[in-house]
Design an enzyme around this catalytic site. Structure first.
Site, PDB file in Angstrom:
ATOM      1  N   CYS A 259       0.836  -1.203   0.000  1.00 49.65           N
ATOM      2  CA  CYS A 259       0.000   0.000   0.000  1.00 49.65           C
ATOM      3  C   CYS A 259       0.877   1.263   0.000  1.00 49.65           C
ATOM      4  O   CYS A 259       1.450   1.610  -1.025  1.00 49.65           O
ATOM      5  CB  CYS A 259      -0.981  -0.046   1.167  1.00 49.65           C
TER       6      CYS A 259
ATOM      7  N   HIS B 139      -3.598  -5.292   0.736  1.00 49.39           N
ATOM      8  CA  HIS B 139      -3.025  -5.700   2.023  1.00 49.39           C
ATOM      9  C   HIS B 139      -3.084  -7.225   2.196  1.00 49.39           C
ATOM     10  O   HIS B 139      -4.090  -7.752   2.680  1.00 49.39           O
ATOM     11  CB  HIS B 139      -3.785  -5.042   3.174  1.00 49.39           C
TER      12      HIS B 139
ATOM     13  N   GLU C 296      -1.760  -8.878   4.428  1.00 46.04           N
ATOM     14  CA  GLU C 296      -1.733  -9.190   5.865  1.00 46.04           C
ATOM     15  C   GLU C 296      -3.085  -8.955   6.545  1.00 46.04           C
ATOM     16  O   GLU C 296      -3.283  -9.389   7.682  1.00 46.04           O
ATOM     17  CB  GLU C 296      -0.639  -8.362   6.565  1.00 46.04           C
TER      18      GLU C 296
END
Length: 255
Positions: free
Chosen positions: A105, A197, A199
Protein backbone atom coordinates in the site's frame (compact mmCIF):
# COMPACT_ATOMS: atom_id res chain seq x y z
CA UNK A 1 35.74 -34.53 14.96
CA UNK A 2 33.29 -33.39 12.27
CA UNK A 3 32.32 -29.74 12.46
CA UNK A 4 28.84 -28.84 11.13
CA UNK A 5 28.52 -25.19 10.23
CA UNK A 6 25.32 -23.71 11.64
CA UNK A 7 23.09 -22.17 9.02
CA UNK A 8 22.87 -18.41 9.36
CA UNK A 9 19.53 -17.24 10.72
CA UNK A 10 17.61 -15.16 8.19
CA UNK A 11 16.92 -11.62 9.35
CA UNK A 12 14.17 -9.29 8.22
CA UNK A 13 12.96 -5.81 9.15
CA UNK A 14 9.50 -4.30 9.19
CA UNK A 15 9.27 -0.57 8.53
CA UNK A 16 5.99 0.24 10.26
CA UNK A 17 4.47 3.42 8.81
CA UNK A 18 1.29 3.41 10.88
CA UNK A 19 0.45 3.50 14.57
CA UNK A 20 -1.10 0.54 16.36
CA UNK A 21 -4.82 1.00 16.96
CA UNK A 22 -6.22 0.00 20.35
CA UNK A 23 -7.99 -2.91 18.64
CA UNK A 24 -4.82 -4.22 16.99
CA UNK A 25 -2.85 -3.89 20.24
CA UNK A 26 -5.52 -5.73 22.21
CA UNK A 27 -6.18 -8.45 19.62
CA UNK A 28 -2.73 -9.08 18.14
CA UNK A 29 -0.27 -7.24 20.35
CA UNK A 30 0.39 -4.74 17.55
CA UNK A 31 0.76 -4.68 13.76
CA UNK A 32 4.26 -6.11 14.04
CA UNK A 33 2.76 -9.43 15.13
CA UNK A 34 0.24 -9.28 12.27
CA UNK A 35 3.06 -8.94 9.74
CA UNK A 36 5.34 -11.55 11.30
CA UNK A 37 2.51 -14.09 11.55
CA UNK A 38 1.79 -13.50 7.85
CA UNK A 39 5.31 -13.39 6.39
CA UNK A 40 7.58 -14.87 9.05
CA UNK A 41 8.63 -18.43 9.82
CA UNK A 42 10.17 -20.22 12.76
CA UNK A 43 13.90 -19.67 13.15
CA UNK A 44 13.93 -16.21 11.58
CA UNK A 45 14.69 -12.90 13.25
CA UNK A 46 12.30 -10.01 12.61
CA UNK A 47 13.08 -6.49 13.81
CA UNK A 48 10.59 -3.64 14.13
CA UNK A 49 11.35 -0.06 13.14
CA UNK A 50 8.53 2.41 13.74
CA UNK A 51 9.50 4.70 10.88
CA UNK A 52 6.38 6.82 11.44
CA UNK A 53 8.01 7.84 14.75
CA UNK A 54 11.42 8.42 13.17
CA UNK A 55 12.86 5.04 14.18
CA UNK A 56 15.23 3.73 11.49
CA UNK A 57 18.15 1.29 11.42
CA UNK A 58 21.64 2.69 11.10
CA UNK A 59 22.78 2.75 7.48
CA UNK A 60 25.74 0.51 8.37
CA UNK A 61 23.30 -2.17 9.56
CA UNK A 62 21.16 -2.37 6.41
CA UNK A 63 23.36 -5.03 4.84
CA UNK A 64 22.74 -7.36 7.81
CA UNK A 65 19.17 -7.95 6.64
CA UNK A 66 17.93 -10.42 4.04
CA UNK A 67 14.78 -8.45 3.33
CA UNK A 68 12.50 -5.59 4.32
CA UNK A 69 8.75 -4.98 4.42
CA UNK A 70 7.25 -1.47 4.26
CA UNK A 71 3.73 -1.30 5.69
CA UNK A 72 0.69 0.74 4.79
CA UNK A 73 0.05 4.14 6.35
CA UNK A 74 -2.69 6.75 6.76
CA UNK A 75 -0.17 9.28 5.42
CA UNK A 76 0.42 10.26 1.79
CA UNK A 77 3.51 8.74 0.20
CA UNK A 78 3.96 11.94 -1.82
CA UNK A 79 4.15 14.10 1.33
CA UNK A 80 7.40 15.62 2.58
CA UNK A 81 7.28 14.99 6.33
CA UNK A 82 10.79 14.40 7.68
CA UNK A 83 10.21 10.70 8.34
CA UNK A 84 8.78 10.12 4.84
CA UNK A 85 11.76 11.84 3.20
CA UNK A 86 14.13 9.78 5.36
CA UNK A 87 12.27 6.59 4.44
CA UNK A 88 12.70 7.45 0.76
CA UNK A 89 16.44 7.90 1.32
CA UNK A 90 16.68 4.53 3.09
CA UNK A 91 14.74 2.79 0.30
CA UNK A 92 17.09 4.38 -2.23
CA UNK A 93 20.02 2.84 -0.35
CA UNK A 94 18.28 -0.56 -0.20
CA UNK A 95 17.73 -0.37 -3.95
CA UNK A 96 21.43 0.33 -4.47
CA UNK A 97 22.25 -2.69 -2.26
CA UNK A 98 19.72 -4.79 -4.25
CA UNK A 99 18.04 -5.81 -0.99
CA UNK A 100 14.66 -7.52 -1.20
CA UNK A 101 11.94 -4.99 -0.35
CA UNK A 102 8.23 -5.79 -0.20
CA UNK A 103 6.13 -2.63 -0.36
CA UNK A 104 2.50 -2.80 0.77
CA UNK A 105 0.00 0.00 0.00
CA UNK A 106 1.91 3.08 1.24
CA UNK A 107 5.13 1.06 0.83
CA UNK A 108 4.15 0.23 -2.76
CA UNK A 109 3.76 3.96 -3.41
CA UNK A 110 6.99 4.94 -1.62
CA UNK A 111 8.99 2.61 -3.87
CA UNK A 112 7.23 4.14 -6.88
CA UNK A 113 8.31 7.60 -5.72
CA UNK A 114 11.91 6.54 -5.08
CA UNK A 115 12.20 4.92 -8.51
CA UNK A 116 10.89 7.94 -10.39
CA UNK A 117 7.22 7.09 -10.85
CA UNK A 118 4.25 9.29 -10.01
CA UNK A 119 1.73 8.84 -7.19
CA UNK A 120 -1.37 10.79 -6.23
CA UNK A 121 -5.06 10.59 -5.40
CA UNK A 122 -6.74 7.55 -6.95
CA UNK A 123 -8.35 8.44 -10.28
CA UNK A 124 -11.53 6.47 -9.51
CA UNK A 125 -11.62 7.43 -5.85
CA UNK A 126 -10.81 5.69 -2.58
CA UNK A 127 -11.11 1.90 -2.53
CA UNK A 128 -11.95 -0.07 0.60
CA UNK A 129 -13.05 -3.67 0.83
CA UNK A 130 -12.35 -7.02 -0.80
CA UNK A 131 -11.38 -6.83 -4.47
CA UNK A 132 -10.53 -9.47 -7.05
CA UNK A 133 -7.57 -8.40 -9.16
CA UNK A 134 -6.29 -9.82 -12.44
CA UNK A 135 -2.85 -11.44 -12.37
CA UNK A 136 -0.33 -11.44 -15.24
CA UNK A 137 -0.38 -15.20 -15.82
CA UNK A 138 2.37 -15.15 -18.43
CA UNK A 139 4.94 -13.44 -16.21
CA UNK A 140 7.96 -15.68 -15.69
CA UNK A 141 8.79 -14.30 -12.22
CA UNK A 142 5.29 -15.02 -10.98
CA UNK A 143 5.52 -18.56 -12.33
CA UNK A 144 8.57 -19.03 -10.13
CA UNK A 145 6.84 -17.60 -7.06
CA UNK A 146 3.75 -19.77 -7.59
CA UNK A 147 5.58 -22.96 -8.60
CA UNK A 148 4.40 -22.55 -12.19
CA UNK A 149 0.68 -22.42 -11.33
CA UNK A 150 -0.15 -18.72 -11.57
CA UNK A 151 -3.79 -17.94 -10.70
CA UNK A 152 -5.75 -15.80 -13.15
CA UNK A 153 -6.97 -13.61 -10.31
CA UNK A 154 -6.62 -13.19 -6.56
CA UNK A 155 -8.83 -11.62 -3.92
CA UNK A 156 -7.19 -9.08 -1.62
CA UNK A 157 -8.36 -6.50 0.91
CA UNK A 158 -7.92 -2.91 -0.30
CA UNK A 159 -7.78 0.24 1.83
CA UNK A 160 -6.38 3.29 0.01
CA UNK A 161 -7.15 6.72 -1.43
CA UNK A 162 -3.87 7.15 -3.36
CA UNK A 163 -2.41 5.06 -6.16
CA UNK A 164 0.39 4.75 -8.70
CA UNK A 165 -0.40 7.14 -11.55
CA UNK A 166 2.77 6.57 -13.59
CA UNK A 167 5.05 3.56 -13.22
CA UNK A 168 8.81 3.88 -12.92
CA UNK A 169 10.45 3.10 -16.27
CA UNK A 170 12.01 -0.12 -14.98
CA UNK A 171 8.75 -1.54 -13.54
CA UNK A 172 6.73 -4.53 -14.76
CA UNK A 173 3.00 -4.60 -13.99
CA UNK A 174 2.01 -7.91 -12.37
CA UNK A 175 -1.65 -7.23 -11.54
CA UNK A 176 -4.42 -4.75 -12.32
CA UNK A 177 -8.13 -4.22 -11.76
CA UNK A 178 -11.03 -2.18 -13.11
CA UNK A 179 -10.63 0.32 -10.29
CA UNK A 180 -6.81 0.48 -10.17
CA UNK A 181 -4.47 -0.01 -13.13
CA UNK A 182 -1.40 -0.82 -11.01
CA UNK A 183 -2.33 -3.32 -8.30
CA UNK A 184 1.09 -4.96 -8.21
CA UNK A 185 4.44 -4.46 -9.91
CA UNK A 186 8.05 -5.53 -9.64
CA UNK A 187 11.42 -3.98 -10.42
CA UNK A 188 14.29 -6.36 -11.03
CA UNK A 189 14.39 -9.32 -8.67
CA UNK A 190 14.50 -7.24 -5.49
CA UNK A 191 11.44 -4.96 -5.39
CA UNK A 192 7.85 -6.21 -5.18
CA UNK A 193 5.01 -3.74 -4.67
CA UNK A 194 1.38 -4.54 -3.81
CA UNK A 195 -1.39 -1.94 -3.51
CA UNK A 196 -3.62 -4.19 -1.40
CA UNK A 197 -3.02 -5.70 2.02
CA UNK A 198 -2.00 -9.40 2.06
CA UNK A 199 -1.73 -9.19 5.86
CA UNK A 200 -5.29 -7.97 6.50
CA UNK A 201 -8.26 -10.12 7.48
CA UNK A 202 -11.97 -9.34 7.83
CA UNK A 203 -11.83 -8.13 11.42
CA UNK A 204 -8.93 -5.77 10.76
CA UNK A 205 -10.75 -4.28 7.76
CA UNK A 206 -14.02 -3.88 9.65
CA UNK A 207 -12.31 -2.17 12.60
CA UNK A 208 -10.61 0.31 10.24
CA UNK A 209 -13.93 1.02 8.49
CA UNK A 210 -15.68 1.62 11.83
CA UNK A 211 -12.88 3.85 13.09
CA UNK A 212 -12.74 5.97 9.92
CA UNK A 213 -16.54 6.23 9.91
CA UNK A 214 -16.51 7.41 13.53
CA UNK A 215 -13.97 10.08 12.56
CA UNK A 216 -16.50 11.22 9.90
CA UNK A 217 -13.94 10.65 7.13
CA UNK A 218 -16.34 8.48 5.12
CA UNK A 219 -20.08 8.20 4.53
CA UNK A 220 -22.17 5.39 6.04
CA UNK A 221 -23.08 4.16 2.56
CA UNK A 222 -19.40 3.79 1.62
CA UNK A 223 -18.69 1.94 4.88
CA UNK A 224 -21.60 -0.45 4.36
CA UNK A 225 -20.50 -1.14 0.80
CA UNK A 226 -16.91 -1.88 1.94
CA UNK A 227 -18.14 -4.39 4.53
CA UNK A 228 -20.59 -6.01 2.10
CA UNK A 229 -17.71 -7.07 -0.16
CA UNK A 230 -16.90 -9.73 2.44
CA UNK A 231 -20.43 -11.08 2.88
CA UNK A 232 -19.73 -14.18 0.82
CA UNK A 233 -16.00 -14.05 0.01
CA UNK A 234 -12.59 -14.07 1.68
CA UNK A 235 -9.12 -12.91 0.59
CA UNK A 236 -6.77 -15.50 -0.91
CA UNK A 237 -4.44 -15.19 2.08
CA UNK A 238 -2.63 -18.50 1.54
CA UNK A 239 -1.68 -17.63 -2.03
CA UNK A 240 -0.62 -14.11 -1.08
CA UNK A 241 1.50 -15.57 1.71
CA UNK A 242 3.13 -17.97 -0.74
CA UNK A 243 3.89 -15.17 -3.18
CA UNK A 244 5.33 -12.79 -0.58
CA UNK A 245 7.33 -15.40 1.33
CA UNK A 246 8.80 -16.83 -1.85
CA UNK A 247 9.76 -13.36 -3.04
CA UNK A 248 11.45 -12.49 0.26
CA UNK A 249 13.17 -15.80 0.89
CA UNK A 250 13.47 -17.77 -2.33
CA UNK A 251 11.75 -20.97 -3.44
CA UNK A 252 13.52 -23.16 -0.92
CA UNK A 253 11.83 -21.28 1.95
CA UNK A 254 8.26 -21.30 0.70
CA UNK A 255 5.40 -23.00 2.49
Amino acid sequence: MVMVEQQKKKRFALFLATSDSDFVKKTYGGYFNVFVSTFGEEGEQWDLFRVIDGDFPDEKDLDKYDGFVISGSPHDAFADADWIVKLCNVVQKLDELKKKVLGICFGHQIITRVKGGKIGRAVKGADMGLRRISIAKDNEKLRGHFDGEVPGSLAIIKCHQDEVLELPESATVLASSEICEVEMFSIGDHLLCIQGHPEYNKEILFEIVDRVLKMKLMEQEFADKAKSTMDTAQPDRDLWQKLCKTFLKGRSEQV
